[in-house]
Each structure stands twice: as C-alpha cells, then as structure tokens.
Motif scaffolding. Structure first.
Motif, PDB file in Angstrom:
ATOM      1  N   SER A  63       0.851  -1.192   0.000  1.00 51.75           N
ATOM      2  CA  SER A  63       0.000   0.000   0.000  1.00 51.75           C
ATOM      3  C   SER A  63       0.883   1.238   0.000  1.00 51.75           C
ATOM      4  O   SER A  63       1.765   1.373   0.838  1.00 51.75           O
ATOM      5  N   GLU A  64       0.630   2.123  -0.947  1.00 53.33           N
ATOM      6  CA  GLU A  64       1.352   3.388  -1.007  1.00 53.33           C
ATOM      7  C   GLU A  64       0.353   4.507  -0.780  1.00 53.33           C
ATOM      8  O   GLU A  64      -0.619   4.653  -1.524  1.00 53.33           O
ATOM      9  N   LEU A  65       0.589   5.283   0.255  1.00 54.00           N
ATOM     10  CA  LEU A  65      -0.284   6.398   0.587  1.00 54.00           C
ATOM     11  C   LEU A  65       0.426   7.690   0.244  1.00 54.00           C
ATOM     12  O   LEU A  65       1.612   7.851   0.542  1.00 54.00           O
ATOM     13  N   ASP A  66      -0.301   8.626  -0.364  1.00 54.71           N
ATOM     14  CA  ASP A  66       0.325   9.909  -0.653  1.00 54.71           C
ATOM     15  C   ASP A  66       0.295  10.798   0.589  1.00 54.71           C
ATOM     16  O   ASP A  66      -0.196  10.396   1.645  1.00 54.71           O
ATOM     17  N   ALA A  67       0.836  11.984   0.468  1.00 60.41           N
ATOM     18  CA  ALA A  67       0.999  12.865   1.629  1.00 60.41           C
ATOM     19  C   ALA A  67      -0.334  13.244   2.266  1.00 60.41           C
ATOM     20  O   ALA A  67      -0.443  13.336   3.490  1.00 60.41           O
ATOM     21  N   SER A  68      -1.372  13.431   1.462  1.00 63.43           N
ATOM     22  CA  SER A  68      -2.663  13.816   2.041  1.00 63.43           C
ATOM     23  C   SER A  68      -3.321  12.663   2.798  1.00 63.43           C
ATOM     24  O   SER A  68      -4.002  12.876   3.794  1.00 63.43           O
ATOM     25  N   GLU A  69      -3.118  11.435   2.341  1.00 67.68           N
ATOM     26  CA  GLU A  69      -3.715  10.279   3.006  1.00 67.68           C
ATOM     27  C   GLU A  69      -2.970   9.892   4.277  1.00 67.68           C
ATOM     28  O   GLU A  69      -3.570   9.439   5.244  1.00 67.68           O
ATOM     29  N   SER A  70      -1.638  10.034   4.253  1.00 69.96           N
ATOM     30  CA  SER A  70      -0.848   9.569   5.392  1.00 69.96           C
ATOM     31  C   SER A  70      -0.660  10.636   6.458  1.00 69.96           C
ATOM     32  O   SER A  70      -0.303  10.313   7.588  1.00 69.96           O
ATOM     33  N   GLY A  71      -0.848  11.904   6.107  1.00 66.35           N
ATOM     34  CA  GLY A  71      -0.622  12.968   7.077  1.00 66.35           C
ATOM     35  C   GLY A  71       0.845  13.327   7.224  1.00 66.35           C
ATOM     36  O   GLY A  71       1.225  14.068   8.110  1.00 66.35           O
ATOM     37  N   ARG A  72       1.693  12.778   6.365  1.00 73.85           N
ATOM     38  CA  ARG A  72       3.123  13.074   6.360  1.00 73.85           C
ATOM     39  C   ARG A  72       3.448  13.875   5.105  1.00 73.85           C
ATOM     40  O   ARG A  72       2.709  13.864   4.132  1.00 73.85           O
ATOM     41  N   THR A  73       4.601  14.493   5.117  1.00 75.88           N
ATOM     42  CA  THR A  73       4.993  15.272   3.943  1.00 75.88           C
ATOM     43  C   THR A  73       5.482  14.395   2.804  1.00 75.88           C
ATOM     44  O   THR A  73       5.388  14.777   1.644  1.00 75.88           O
ATOM     45  N   VAL A  74       6.016  13.218   3.106  1.00 77.62           N
ATOM     46  CA  VAL A  74       6.583  12.355   2.071  1.00 77.62           C
ATOM     47  C   VAL A  74       5.685  11.173   1.715  1.00 77.62           C
ATOM     48  O   VAL A  74       6.031  10.386   0.852  1.00 77.62           O
TER      49      VAL A  74
END
Length: 161
Positions: A63-74
């Motif tokens: 699973s790859e989450l983008d910055a908006s989904e993960s709450g992280r910048t990366v």
C-alpha cells in the motif's frame, strides 16, 4: 519526645539536599533530548533483529499512501503480511518508507512466502524488513532452485574379447 526538630541544622541540610536532588532530576527530564518517532521505530527493528524469532509468513499487499492520506509530507509505503503462531493468525503492516533504499516494493511478489521476525513475548510485534535483515523473497531468482546436473554419457571402450 524523640528530639526531632525542623530547626535542627542536620534536618535543614537533609531537606535542602533532597530538594536540590529532586530539582536536578526535574530539570534533567525537562531538558533531555527525547527520541523521535523514527528513532524509536529503528530501535524496535534493531531489537527484533537481535532477539526476534523467525517464522514463515505471507506477503499480502503493498500500500502506497500519498501525503494527504498519510498525514506526512513524504507519504507512506506499507507492507501488509500475515503469519500464524499457535493457531492465531496475525495480519500486520510495516511502514517501510525509511527503508525505501533497501526495498523496492514494486519487485515484491504478492502472495509469496516471506520470513517474519517477531517478539516471543508480544507476537503482534513483528517486522519483515530492517536495515540489516530482510525476510522478503522478492523475485523468483531469490528463491533457491535446485538444479539437477546430469553427468554426460561417457564413451566406454569396447571390451576386449
């Protein structure tokens, strides 16, 4: 009475020393460098590499989450896997974002077996990848294949009669 007085110089000195010690401990805890979440996770992986028991598991998904989904910048990259200990099936995920230079998630084969290191006292505490160890069997080339080598037929001289 017992001869205990708050005006006694020994009692005052003892209370002053205890107050200074407690103040020093409070200042130490207030000013010490707290480990970051990444350092705590690295220490957890190191602990499991050193003391964890190895068991077979199965790589379920990536699973790859983008910055908006993960709450992280990366963003975040997760390995989802399962393993069974004592009849209990554990389905876990591991954040492998800090290990992206060691693991290429797109080469991993889903549904393939993997090795899982887990803590014997807390079986839900587990990893598949660390800085110095990997339980992934990413490609078919990484799985040992037993090659059968046949001896070529040797020509034999004809028997003398």
């Amino acid at each position: 009475m017992n001869g205990f007085s708050l005006r006694d110089p020994q009692v005052i000195g003892t209370l002053a020393a205890a107050t200074i010690c407690l103040g020093g401990v409070a200042v130490y805890f207030a000013l010490r460098k707290r480990p970051t979440a990444e350092e705590i996770e690295r220490q957890r992986r190191d602990f499991l590499v050193q003391t964890g028991r190895i068991i077979d598991g199965t790589l379920l998904d990536i699973s790859e989450l983008d910055a908006s989904e993960s709450g992280r910048t990366v963003g975040m990259q997760l390995l989802l896997y399962k393993y069974e200990i004592g009849g209990v099936v554990y389905e876990c995920s591991q954040d492998v974002t800090p290990l992206c230079d060691l693991v290429n998630l797109h080469d991993c084969r889903l549904g393939f077996p993997c090795s899982v290191r887990y803590d014997t006292h807390k079986p839900e505490n587990s990893i598949v990848v660390a800085e110095t160890w990997s339980g992934l069997r990413c490609t078919a080339n990484s799985i040992p294949v037993r090659r059968v080598v046949t001896n070529p037929p040797q020509s034999r001289p004809a028997p003398l009669a």
